[in-house]
Design a protein around this motif. Structure first.
Motif, PDB file in Angstrom:
ATOM      1  N   SER A   2       1.018  -1.180  -0.051  1.00 37.47           N
ATOM      2  CA  SER A   2      -0.139   0.220  -0.067  1.00 37.47           C
ATOM      3  C   SER A   2       0.808   1.329   0.031  1.00 37.47           C
ATOM      4  CB  SER A   2      -0.978   0.108   1.327  1.00 37.47           C
ATOM      5  OG  SER A   2      -0.181  -0.057   2.329  1.00 37.47           O
ATOM      6  N   ASP A   4       4.610   3.038  -1.301  1.00 35.11           N
ATOM      7  CA  ASP A   4       5.731   3.192  -2.130  1.00 35.11           C
ATOM      8  C   ASP A   4       6.617   4.365  -1.660  1.00 35.11           C
ATOM      9  OD1 ASP A   4       4.993   1.160  -4.034  1.00 35.11           O
ATOM     10  OD2 ASP A   4       3.711   2.457  -5.393  1.00 35.11           O
ATOM     11  N   THR A  17       4.408   7.436  -1.024  1.00 30.00           N
ATOM     12  CA  THR A  17       3.120   7.663  -1.403  1.00 30.00           C
ATOM     13  C   THR A  17       2.347   6.254  -0.875  1.00 30.00           C
ATOM     14  OG1 THR A  17       4.016   7.964  -3.791  1.00 30.00           O
ATOM     15  CG2 THR A  17       1.662   7.224  -3.677  1.00 30.00           C
ATOM     16  N   ASP A  18       0.904   6.979  -0.094  1.00 29.05           N
ATOM     17  CA  ASP A  18       0.238   5.928   0.386  1.00 29.05           C
ATOM     18  C   ASP A  18      -1.113   5.781  -0.676  1.00 29.05           C
ATOM     19  OD1 ASP A  18      -1.626   4.781   1.912  1.00 29.05           O
ATOM     20  OD2 ASP A  18      -1.395   6.070   3.815  1.00 29.05           O
ATOM     21  N   HIS A  19      -1.324   4.674  -1.127  1.00 27.45           N
ATOM     22  CA  HIS A  19      -2.153   4.434  -1.974  1.00 27.45           C
ATOM     23  C   HIS A  19      -3.598   4.340  -1.384  1.00 27.45           C
ATOM     24  CE1 HIS A  19       0.681   4.184  -5.447  1.00 27.45           C
ATOM     25  NE2 HIS A  19       1.363   3.283  -4.546  1.00 27.45           N
ATOM     26  N   ASN A  22      -4.475   7.941  -0.579  1.00 23.71           N
ATOM     27  CA  ASN A  22      -4.232   8.731  -1.814  1.00 23.71           C
ATOM     28  C   ASN A  22      -3.507  10.068  -1.206  1.00 23.71           C
ATOM     29  OD1 ASN A  22      -5.229   7.012  -3.648  1.00 23.71           O
ATOM     30  ND2 ASN A  22      -7.394   7.838  -3.033  1.00 23.71           N
ATOM     31  N   GLN A  24       0.597  11.813  -0.665  1.00 24.71           N
ATOM     32  CA  GLN A  24       2.079  11.700  -1.024  1.00 24.71           C
ATOM     33  C   GLN A  24       2.774  12.873  -0.086  1.00 24.71           C
ATOM     34  OE1 GLN A  24       3.834  12.779  -4.938  1.00 24.71           O
ATOM     35  NE2 GLN A  24       3.521  10.631  -5.060  1.00 24.71           N
ATOM     36  N   SER A 133       0.410   3.368   6.962  1.00 23.15           N
ATOM     37  CA  SER A 133      -0.799   3.958   6.454  1.00 23.15           C
ATOM     38  C   SER A 133      -1.733   4.371   7.684  1.00 23.15           C
ATOM     39  CB  SER A 133      -1.659   3.317   5.559  1.00 23.15           C
ATOM     40  OG  SER A 133      -2.858   3.973   5.227  1.00 23.15           O
ATOM     41  N   ARG A 192      -5.293  -5.201  -2.831  1.00 22.13           N
ATOM     42  CA  ARG A 192      -4.651  -4.643  -1.617  1.00 22.13           C
ATOM     43  C   ARG A 192      -5.359  -5.158  -0.563  1.00 22.13           C
ATOM     44  NH1 ARG A 192      -3.429  -0.025  -4.590  1.00 22.13           N
ATOM     45  NH2 ARG A 192      -5.297   0.944  -4.135  1.00 22.13           N
TER      46      ARG A 192
END
Length: 720
Positions: A2, A4, A17-19, A22, A24, A133, A192
């Motif tokens: 989750s 990067d 980057t937290d997917h 959302n 960064q 996250s 995820r």
């Protein structure tokens, strides 16, 4: 993964980057770095991703507090300006867009500016950075058929959001938001959303009335939910029956297991003095329990009879009634994420007028020829209700006493007669929500669109809170003075606007504006909000709503308030009946102060009902957890004060989860005789408190105080 982590292309440092969220953000170093993956267990706290770089500086572009622990996890210090000698350290930086942890061995110093927080190592060294996250939004959406047996597979994945299966998951920051669920032709699970193998199984018959009440257990235990004839919870070598009285026993399991986790976690990451552990009189080896896998630990928890621990348990915060219908499946992740006790009533008691049970006023001033008078609170000699204003000939003076400024119509100003009022069964919790058809009495009418709007709001960083007070009736100007009650906060900036006598177009514009809270004072009926020229019907399809939360303090405002939620608001407080002007004014002022103090809609109305019996004429629609700002202390606090004949003070403090400080948060009452922490929710009590101690406590924050059972506020309470 989750999260990067990549090198910055135009500066020295990393981009993270937290997917899930959302988001960064950037972490700066004193040289270009190439991150290499490192073990996640290099950090004292759980992380989603970990990398190692060589650097002499770690800097983030925000002001934060830095917490430093020794290599074994003992807390050494926290602050924004200090230095530490040579040693091995675990360092946490908070707040950051994700949880951010550092691990290194070197002397270092901490400093902050108006915009940054910086950690300088005496000499460059390897620094391991861990990121987790905040997981306040779901990792994805699970598609599933909605028949009960198929739905079990989706409910079994709610626990994928947990950051750990240790007792620390009782902390809200280690419980992510469950993945969403939506109807589909087949089970489809996003990449995820990864199941956790906790070893716990929940066995229930494949029926909605059995499945819905276990969703919070499925989430909190990361349990597999499977079909079977006899409801039970299983682990390797143990079974705990959920019969007889299935829903009651399910609620008991949640309360008992959560309580024991809060006690056992004192053996782990936060070895604090906890009041509840000291008062729970059980001969259990908490250290051994902490180290057990979740399923074994739960089995030993449930081997303790609930009756042994029940007297020590705090009052749970929320019960949600979810009707056993397939159209309610999409709300299950939100209900589970709140750790709500869940009931699934197959039948419901209708609440109709004229039953002699206090419900007569819910159909308007009169429901028909021969019906008994309404049973709302009696009106004073100069009183009127906030009903619709009519352009009919003036009524006699004695008739005017019972209407708010004009005649109350027998056909207008009421929730439509085809609305089904329901009377849910009473609850033992502070808050009560209702999911399904019907207008519930004394419960939050929760809706899916409002919960989705909660996710859209996210953790927005906002420097100012906007409040709009609209008063559309000259006789109600007294309540318009609530504007003075908003904004009485240190460190929180409010933009407060008061507007009077708006036209229909001006009201449209006000509703369209990006306002955090609308406090409306005036007339409402089934034609809509009364404006100076005509009515504005909030159910109109072309209405654009930007207001986040609201109070519609007018007669019979339920339908119009529900329309606001459907059109774009998160939630609000509305009325189910005609309301007399004086108590409506009192309630409006109470709600204003509570919302200003950071209470959510449900808890604010709970407090108002304690003070005013007419508060039961109001309910919350939409997301009852909506707030307009955070409490200064993080959680909602209510004080209860009594003094005996010997001038000895007794103090109790009710602590409720709120916003980011959810159920399981640690709290400490800032009074000199306090000697331990409490977990939230809790009721903290002290005897023989000095006036000096009380004065110091009450000076810290603007809070509601029930003094000898009557509501006052800490800023105008005299202890003399």
């Amino acid at each position: 993964m989750s999260i990067d982590i990549d090198p910055l292309s135009d500066a020295a440092g990393l981009t993270v980057t937290d997917h899930i969220e959302n988001t960064q953000f950037e972490v700066y170093t004193d040289r270009s770095v190439e991150p290499t993956a490192s073990p996640e267990d290099a950090h004292y706290f759980p992380v989603d991703a970990s990398v190692t770089v060589e650097t002499g500086v770690i800097e983030i572009p925000r002001v934060a507090v830095v917490e430093t622990r020794s290599g074994d996890g003992s807390l050494l210090t926290r602050g924004d300006s200090y230095a530490m000698p040579a040693g091995t350290y675990h360092v946490g930086i908070d707040p950051a867009p994700t949880k951010l942890y550092l691990s290194f061995s070197a002397p270092f110093s901490v400093s902050t500016t108006e915009r940054t927080t910086r950690i300088d190592l005496d000499t460059p060294a390897e620094v391991t950075l861990g990121f987790r996250s905040l997981h306040q939004v779901p990792a994805g959406t699970i598609e599933t058929p909605t028949d009960p047996e198929s739905l079990m597979d989706a409910v079994s994945l709610l626990g994928s959001a947990l950051q750990t299966t240790s007792p620390e998951r009782s902390f809200p920051t280690l419980r992510g938001h469950p993945p969403l669920i939506e109807p589909g032709e087949a089970l489809r699970v996003p990449d995820r959303v990864e199941p956790l193998d906790s070893g716990v199984r929940i066995v229930v018959p494949p029926e909605y009335r059995y499945l819905y009440p276990v969703v919070s257990l499925a989430y909190y235990f990361a349990a597999d939910v499977v079909p079977g004839d006899v409801p039970r919870i299983e682990g390797d070598g143990w079974t705990h029956s959920l019969e007889p009285d299935f829903e009651r026993r399910t609620a008991e399991v949640l309360r008992q297991a959560f309580h024991f986790d809060c006690l056992a976690r004192t053996e782990g990451l936060y070895p604090v003095d906890l009041h509840e552990r000291e008062t729970t009189d059980l001969d259990l080896d908490w250290g051994r329990l902490y180290d057990l896998p979740l399923a074994e630990r739960l089995g030993e928890y449930l081997a303790v009879p609930f009756e042994r621990v029940e007297p020590e348990l705090p009052q749970w915060t929320l019960t949600t009634d979810v009707r056993p219908d397939p159209e309610n499946v999409e709300l299950l992740p939100f209900v589970a994420g709140e750790l709500s006790i869940v009931r699934s009533p197959e039948t419901v008691t209708p609440a109709a007028a004229g039953e002699g049970d206090g419900l007569g006023f819910f159909r308007g001033p009169r429901t028909g020829a021969g019906d008994p008078p309404t049973e709302a609170a009696p009106l004073g000699p100069d009183e009127f209700v906030r009903g619709a204003a009519e352009s009919e000939p003036a009524a006699p003076a004695e008739s005017l006493d019972s209407t708010r400024g004009a005649d109350a119509s027998s056909e207008r100003g009421a929730v439509p007669t085809d609305a089904d009022f329901v009377r849910p069964e009473p609850v033992d919790t502070v808050e009560h929500a209702w999911v399904g058809a019907g207008v519930p009495l004394d419960a939050n009418k929760a809706t899916l669109d409002a919960y989705h709007r909660r996710l859209e709001a996210g953790a927005v960083e906002q420097s100012r809170i906007s409040v709009l007070v609209v008063c559309n009736d000259e006789q109600m100007r007294e309540e318009g003075e609530v504007a003075d009650l908003y904004g009485l906060r240190d460190m929180v900036q409010f933009d407060i606007e008061v507007r009077h006598d708006l036209t229909r177009e001006e009201m449209r514009e006000a509703l369209r504006s990006d306002v955090d809270f609308l406090h409306y004072i005036g007339h409402v009926d089934d034609r809509g909000m009364q404006c100076t020229d005509e009515y504005l019907d909030l159910t109109a399809e072309d209405l654009d709503v930007g207001v986040s939360a609201f109070l519609l303090n007018a007669c019979q405002s339920y339908q119009q308030g529900e329309a606001l939620v459907h059109r774009g608001s998160r939630g609000g407080i509305v009325t189910l009946s005609d309301v007399a002007n004086s108590p409506a004014t009192q309630l409006g002022r109470i709600i204003a102060r509570l919302m200003n103090s950071g209470f959510n809609l449900r808890t604010a109305l709970h407090v108002a009902k304690r003070e005013l019996i007419t508060g039961h004429q109001y309910i919350v629609v939409g997301d009852g957890g909506a707030t307009i700002c955070q409490c200064r202390s993080g959680m909602a606090v209510i004080f209860n004060l009594y003094k005996d004949s010997k001038d000895v003070w007794y103090l109790s403090s009710e602590l409720y989860p709120n916003g980011n400080h959810g159920i399981g948060s640690l709290s400490w009452l800032n009074i000199d005789i306090a000697d331990s922490n409490y977990y939230v929710p809790s009721d903290v009590s002290f005897e023989d408190v000095s006036s000096t101690s009380l004065s110091s406590l009450l000076d810290l924050e603007l809070v509601p105080v029930f003094y000898d059972g009557e509501l006052v506020w800490s800023d105008n309470l005299s202890l003399d």
